[in-house]
Write a protein that holds these residues in place. Structure first.
Motif, PDB file in Angstrom:
ATOM      1  N   GLN A   1     -13.331   6.500 -10.226  1.00  0.00           N
ATOM      2  CA  GLN A   1     -12.564   7.622  -9.699  1.00  0.00           C
ATOM      3  C   GLN A   1     -11.536   7.183  -8.666  1.00  0.00           C
ATOM      4  N   THR A   2     -11.879   6.191  -7.854  1.00  0.00           N
ATOM      5  CA  THR A   2     -11.029   5.844  -6.720  1.00  0.00           C
ATOM      6  C   THR A   2     -10.182   4.594  -6.917  1.00  0.00           C
ATOM      7  N   ILE A   3     -10.442   3.805  -7.965  1.00  0.00           N
ATOM      8  CA  ILE A   3      -9.695   2.565  -8.126  1.00  0.00           C
ATOM      9  C   ILE A   3      -8.194   2.829  -8.218  1.00  0.00           C
ATOM     10  N   LEU A   4      -7.790   3.855  -8.979  1.00  0.00           N
ATOM     11  CA  LEU A   4      -6.369   4.177  -9.107  1.00  0.00           C
ATOM     12  C   LEU A   4      -5.801   4.649  -7.773  1.00  0.00           C
ATOM     13  N   GLU A   5      -6.573   5.450  -7.052  1.00  0.00           N
ATOM     14  CA  GLU A   5      -6.094   5.950  -5.765  1.00  0.00           C
ATOM     15  C   GLU A   5      -5.999   4.825  -4.740  1.00  0.00           C
ATOM     16  N   GLN A   6      -6.914   3.856  -4.816  1.00  0.00           N
ATOM     17  CA  GLN A   6      -6.837   2.707  -3.910  1.00  0.00           C
ATOM     18  C   GLN A   6      -5.565   1.901  -4.165  1.00  0.00           C
ATOM     19  N   VAL A   7      -5.226   1.729  -5.430  1.00  0.00           N
ATOM     20  CA  VAL A   7      -3.996   1.007  -5.770  1.00  0.00           C
ATOM     21  C   VAL A   7      -2.776   1.784  -5.288  1.00  0.00           C
ATOM     22  N   GLN A   8      -2.810   3.125  -5.451  1.00  0.00           N
ATOM     23  CA  GLN A   8      -1.694   3.949  -4.978  1.00  0.00           C
ATOM     24  C   GLN A   8      -1.527   3.836  -3.462  1.00  0.00           C
ATOM     25  N   ALA A   9      -2.648   3.897  -2.742  1.00  0.00           N
ATOM     26  CA  ALA A   9      -2.588   3.775  -1.286  1.00  0.00           C
ATOM     27  C   ALA A   9      -2.052   2.408  -0.885  1.00  0.00           C
ATOM     28  N   ASN A  10      -2.456   1.383  -1.621  1.00  0.00           N
ATOM     29  CA  ASN A  10      -1.983   0.027  -1.371  1.00  0.00           C
ATOM     30  C   ASN A  10      -0.465  -0.057  -1.562  1.00  0.00           C
TER      31      ASN A  10
ATOM     32  N   ILE B   1      -7.407   5.717   3.029  1.00  0.00           N
ATOM     33  CA  ILE B   1      -6.558   5.566   4.214  1.00  0.00           C
ATOM     34  C   ILE B   1      -6.750   4.202   4.893  1.00  0.00           C
ATOM     35  N   PRO B   2      -7.998   3.745   5.126  1.00  0.00           N
ATOM     36  CA  PRO B   2      -8.160   2.426   5.761  1.00  0.00           C
ATOM     37  C   PRO B   2      -7.475   1.304   4.985  1.00  0.00           C
ATOM     38  N   LEU B   3      -7.503   1.386   3.644  1.00  0.00           N
ATOM     39  CA  LEU B   3      -6.869   0.343   2.839  1.00  0.00           C
ATOM     40  C   LEU B   3      -5.351   0.382   3.012  1.00  0.00           C
ATOM     41  N   ALA B   4      -4.781   1.574   3.085  1.00  0.00           N
ATOM     42  CA  ALA B   4      -3.332   1.690   3.309  1.00  0.00           C
ATOM     43  C   ALA B   4      -2.949   1.116   4.665  1.00  0.00           C
ATOM     44  N   ILE B   5      -3.778   1.377   5.679  1.00  0.00           N
ATOM     45  CA  ILE B   5      -3.519   0.852   7.022  1.00  0.00           C
ATOM     46  C   ILE B   5      -3.594  -0.679   7.032  1.00  0.00           C
ATOM     47  N   VAL B   6      -4.636  -1.210   6.373  1.00  0.00           N
ATOM     48  CA  VAL B   6      -4.789  -2.665   6.296  1.00  0.00           C
ATOM     49  C   VAL B   6      -3.577  -3.292   5.609  1.00  0.00           C
ATOM     50  N   THR B   7      -3.103  -2.666   4.550  1.00  0.00           N
ATOM     51  CA  THR B   7      -1.943  -3.175   3.826  1.00  0.00           C
ATOM     52  C   THR B   7      -0.716  -3.240   4.733  1.00  0.00           C
ATOM     53  N   VAL B   8      -0.485  -2.169   5.482  1.00  0.00           N
ATOM     54  CA  VAL B   8       0.660  -2.126   6.398  1.00  0.00           C
ATOM     55  C   VAL B   8       0.576  -3.252   7.422  1.00  0.00           C
ATOM     56  N   ILE B   9      -0.582  -3.395   8.054  1.00  0.00           N
ATOM     57  CA  ILE B   9      -0.742  -4.396   9.122  1.00  0.00           C
ATOM     58  C   ILE B   9      -0.599  -5.810   8.566  1.00  0.00           C
ATOM     59  N   ILE B  10      -1.231  -6.079   7.419  1.00  0.00           N
ATOM     60  CA  ILE B  10      -1.192  -7.430   6.844  1.00  0.00           C
ATOM     61  C   ILE B  10       0.228  -7.827   6.444  1.00  0.00           C
ATOM     62  N   ILE B  11       0.986  -6.887   5.890  1.00  0.00           N
ATOM     63  CA  ILE B  11       2.347  -7.210   5.440  1.00  0.00           C
ATOM     64  C   ILE B  11       3.326  -7.300   6.609  1.00  0.00           C
TER      65      ILE B  11
ATOM     66  N   LEU C   1      -2.801 -10.260  -2.634  1.00  0.00           N
ATOM     67  CA  LEU C   1      -4.080 -10.592  -2.005  1.00  0.00           C
ATOM     68  C   LEU C   1      -4.951  -9.344  -1.840  1.00  0.00           C
ATOM     69  N   ILE C   2      -4.324  -8.258  -1.435  1.00  0.00           N
ATOM     70  CA  ILE C   2      -5.076  -7.011  -1.253  1.00  0.00           C
ATOM     71  C   ILE C   2      -5.556  -6.486  -2.605  1.00  0.00           C
ATOM     72  N   LEU C   3      -4.725  -6.595  -3.640  1.00  0.00           N
ATOM     73  CA  LEU C   3      -5.148  -6.168  -4.979  1.00  0.00           C
ATOM     74  C   LEU C   3      -6.315  -7.008  -5.476  1.00  0.00           C
ATOM     75  N   ILE C   4      -6.325  -8.286  -5.135  1.00  0.00           N
ATOM     76  CA  ILE C   4      -7.448  -9.148  -5.519  1.00  0.00           C
ATOM     77  C   ILE C   4      -8.732  -8.645  -4.868  1.00  0.00           C
ATOM     78  N   GLY C   5      -8.641  -8.252  -3.597  1.00  0.00           N
ATOM     79  CA  GLY C   5      -9.809  -7.705  -2.907  1.00  0.00           C
ATOM     80  C   GLY C   5     -10.307  -6.429  -3.548  1.00  0.00           C
ATOM     81  N   VAL C   6      -9.373  -5.544  -3.915  1.00  0.00           N
ATOM     82  CA  VAL C   6      -9.736  -4.287  -4.576  1.00  0.00           C
ATOM     83  C   VAL C   6     -10.380  -4.576  -5.929  1.00  0.00           C
ATOM     84  N   LEU C   7      -9.806  -5.533  -6.665  1.00  0.00           N
ATOM     85  CA  LEU C   7     -10.347  -5.907  -7.973  1.00  0.00           C
ATOM     86  C   LEU C   7     -11.759  -6.476  -7.834  1.00  0.00           C
TER      87      LEU C   7
END
Length: 362
Positions: free
Chosen positions: A49-58, A100-110, A128-134
């Motif tokens: 359910q959330t994998i697609l939304e995690q990618v979108q947030a990323n 939301i936490p994943l989107a925040i992590v993406t912003v900070i890391i980039i 790298l973040i997509l690898i973690g999600v995968l």
């Protein structure tokens, strides 16, 4: 200290993300591990359910980070502003709050220490973040699948046993008032946790037609299992609130309430045990006859006291909710028993209790 399956899954996801990032030559691999930590889900269904939304947030976090670094730089104020905008967009798109936490992590890391070739730098960290999600997705899907039926059954057993113990003490006026009030609060909290666990169990999908209908029947059965335990808790609450008034009632009514609740709680316990094959239907049938007789006697005696000259009418009205809850508890138990009976007597090839022995972390 108890280590649950989710703790082990998080460790596995972090390890797998580090191996994947290192194997693919992406550095620093720790960013993949960080993303994997946030992407772990409590159930297989929620993973899908959330994998697609995690990618979108990323993607949202990555795109905003790139745009703002190019236009405004990477000052701390800019990073904070980007995080606020990213959260607002995630909420506007009605994505799961857990993304939301994943989107925040993406912003900070980039946005952290961008290099001269920023687009390439941002793309590498995005991957790298997509690898973690995968990695989290693979672990959720393959490793340590949750046994929600087992957890739900035994947690319900433990909660129900605690409620029954307090009911037995309350009807005999042996319960310490302060301890009972304190424990009712804990029982309420545990009931809420149990209902949340039921939602996890309910949303788990069966991907094989052979077990689909059996699972659907068990969802209905477990829902009634929880409703019955919740009704027992309501009975306990009423006994606690009206202890003083009940003690003013005639001895015959007090004894009958105690006897009826003893029989109902025994009936409740036997239905739960019957689901896992520890009690046969003949034993349960004998208990049903006693319970039905007791409910009839309790109702008739209570109505006989309606115009009793020695009973205060206001006290009588305060006792009425207790009797009402006891009778409703009886009805819920009968329905629960009927569902268990139906479950094992019809479509036997599809219906099978999948409750295993509890583990330390259940």
């Amino acid at each position: 200290m108890k280590l649950g399956a989710r703790i082990f899954k998080t460790g596995l996801a972090v390890a797998l993300s580090l191996y994947l990032a290192t194997f693919l030559g992406f550095e620093p691999a720790m960013f993949a591990a960080l993303a994997a930590t946030f992407a772990i889900q409590p159930s297989i269904h929620r993973t899908f359910q959330t994998i697609l939304e995690q990618v979108q947030a990323n993607i949202i976090g990555a795109v905003l980070a790139v745009i703002f670094v190019i236009t405004l730089g990477d000052e701390p104020f800019v990073i904070g502003l980007v995080i606020v905008i990213a959260i607002a967009i995630v909420l506007k798109l009605k994505l799961e709050p857990s993304t939301i936490p994943l989107a925040i992590v993406t912003v900070i890391i980039i946005m952290e220490s961008p290099s001269e070739n920023f687009v390439e730098f941002a793309s590498l960290r995005f991957l790298l973040i997509l690898i973690g999600v995968l990695a989290a997705f693979i672990v959720n899907l393959v490793f340590i699948p949750p046994r929600y039926e087992t957890k739900l059954y035994y947690k319900n057993i433990n909660l129900t046993e605690e409620i029954i113990r307090w009911i037995n003490l309350a009807t005999r006026h042996d319960a310490d008032p302060q301890a009972l009030k304190k424990d009712i609060t804990k029982l309420n909290d545990n009931m809420i946790k149990l209902e949340n666990l039921y939602l996890f169990y309910k949303e788990e999908r069966n991907y094989f037609l052979k077990t689909k209908y059996g699972k659907a029947r068990k969802v209905v059965l477990f829902r009634q299992m929880l409703l019955t335990s919740k009704k027992a808790l309501f009975v306990l609450k009423n006994l606690e609130r009206r202890t003083h008034v009940l003690q003013q009632m005639p001895e015959s009514l007090q004894r009958l309430i105690q006897t009826q609740l003893d029989e109902l709680t025994i009936y409740h316990d036997r239905i739960l045990l019957r689901y896992v094959g520890k009690v046969n239907s003949e034993t349960t049938t004998e208990t049903i006859d006693e319970v039905n007789s007791g409910s009839k006697d309790l109702t008739e005696l209570f109505m006989d006291y309606y115009n009793h000259p020695d009973i205060n009418r206001e006290d009588w009205l305060h006792v009425f909710p207790v009797i009402s809850q006891i009778l409703e508890y009886h009805e819920q138990l009968e329905h629960f028993d009927h569902l268990v009976e139906t479950f094992f007597n019809y479509h036997k090839e599809d219906n099978q209790a999948n409750v295993q022995e509890p583990e330390d972390d259940h």
